[in-house]
Design an enzyme around this catalytic site. Structure first.
Site, short mmCIF file in Angstrom:
data_model
loop_
_atom_site.label_atom_id
_atom_site.label_comp_id
_atom_site.label_asym_id
_atom_site.label_seq_id
_atom_site.Cartn_x
_atom_site.Cartn_y
_atom_site.Cartn_z
N LEU A 49 0.90 1.13 -4.90
CA LEU A 49 -0.31 1.79 -5.42
C LEU A 49 -0.87 1.00 -6.60
O LEU A 49 -2.09 0.85 -6.75
CB LEU A 49 0.02 3.23 -5.82
N TYR A 50 0.01 0.49 -7.44
CA TYR A 50 -0.42 -0.32 -8.59
C TYR A 50 -1.23 -1.53 -8.12
O TYR A 50 -2.33 -1.79 -8.62
CB TYR A 50 0.82 -0.77 -9.37
#
Length: 186
Positions: free
Chosen positions: A2-3
């Site tokens: 997600l980062y």
């Protein structure tokens, strides 16, 4: 992760803006920045504090993941060097053989990293050597969404602005630990 997806989304939005409005846009990708005055929630701060206090540290992926740790002074120098390098369109850019760092728009991406990944277990050893104390380690599996390795290819940074970060992790950790001991009076 997600980062990584959030970072890529930012780059895509910047590229779109550059394309639509012909505005030169340069993106900088920083790789695992560390050093004095950094974020106290990052590994180097946490490890140093806990090792000095005799508290256990959590070591994810059993210390086997690798990070392209980049000392803050190298990041700053990379930013300064890219300031005067205004992004221009790449007329040779092709969707068939895309160069992800350039575009037909005035858009450019640069990785700023040490270009030398270090295993987390080695990173911890260097801290231990510098503080003169062994860490008590809680060896844990890789966290969900984390990646086993990061690596900054800095060839474009070298070619375009003549710069390659050069601070070794040994030098950077030594500088940090000296600063930490002085700042926190430890």
């Amino acid at each position: 992760s997600l980062y990584a997806a959030s970072k890529k989304a930012n780059e895509l939005m910047a590229h779109t803006y550059s394309h639509l409005y012909n505005m030169p846009t340069t993106g900088l990708r920083f790789f695992t920045v560390y050093g004095p005055w950094g974020r106290p929630d990052m590994a180097l701060f946490i490890f140093t504090r806990k090792i000095l206090a005799g508290e256990p540290i959590d070591v994810f992926n059993h210390g086997h993941h690798r990070r392209d740790f980049t000392y803050i002074d190298d990041i700053v120098e990379g930013v300064i060097r890219t300031l005067d390098s205004v992004a221009t369109p790449n007329p040779q850019w092709s969707g068939e053989t895309p160069d992800p760092g350039t575009s037909k728009a005035p858009y450019r991406l640069y990785n700023i990293g040490s270009n030398n990944p270090v295993e987390l277990s080695r990173f911890i050893e260097i801290i231990e050597e510098r503080v003169g104390k062994k860490a008590e380690k809680n060896l844990l599996p890789l966290q969900p969404g984390d990646v086993p390795a990061t690596y900054a290819n800095v060839d474009d940074l070298i070619d375009d602005v003549g710069y390659k970060p050069s601070t070794t992790v040994e030098e950077g950790i030594a500088n940090f630990v000296d600063w930490y001991r002085d700042f926190y009076k430890v």
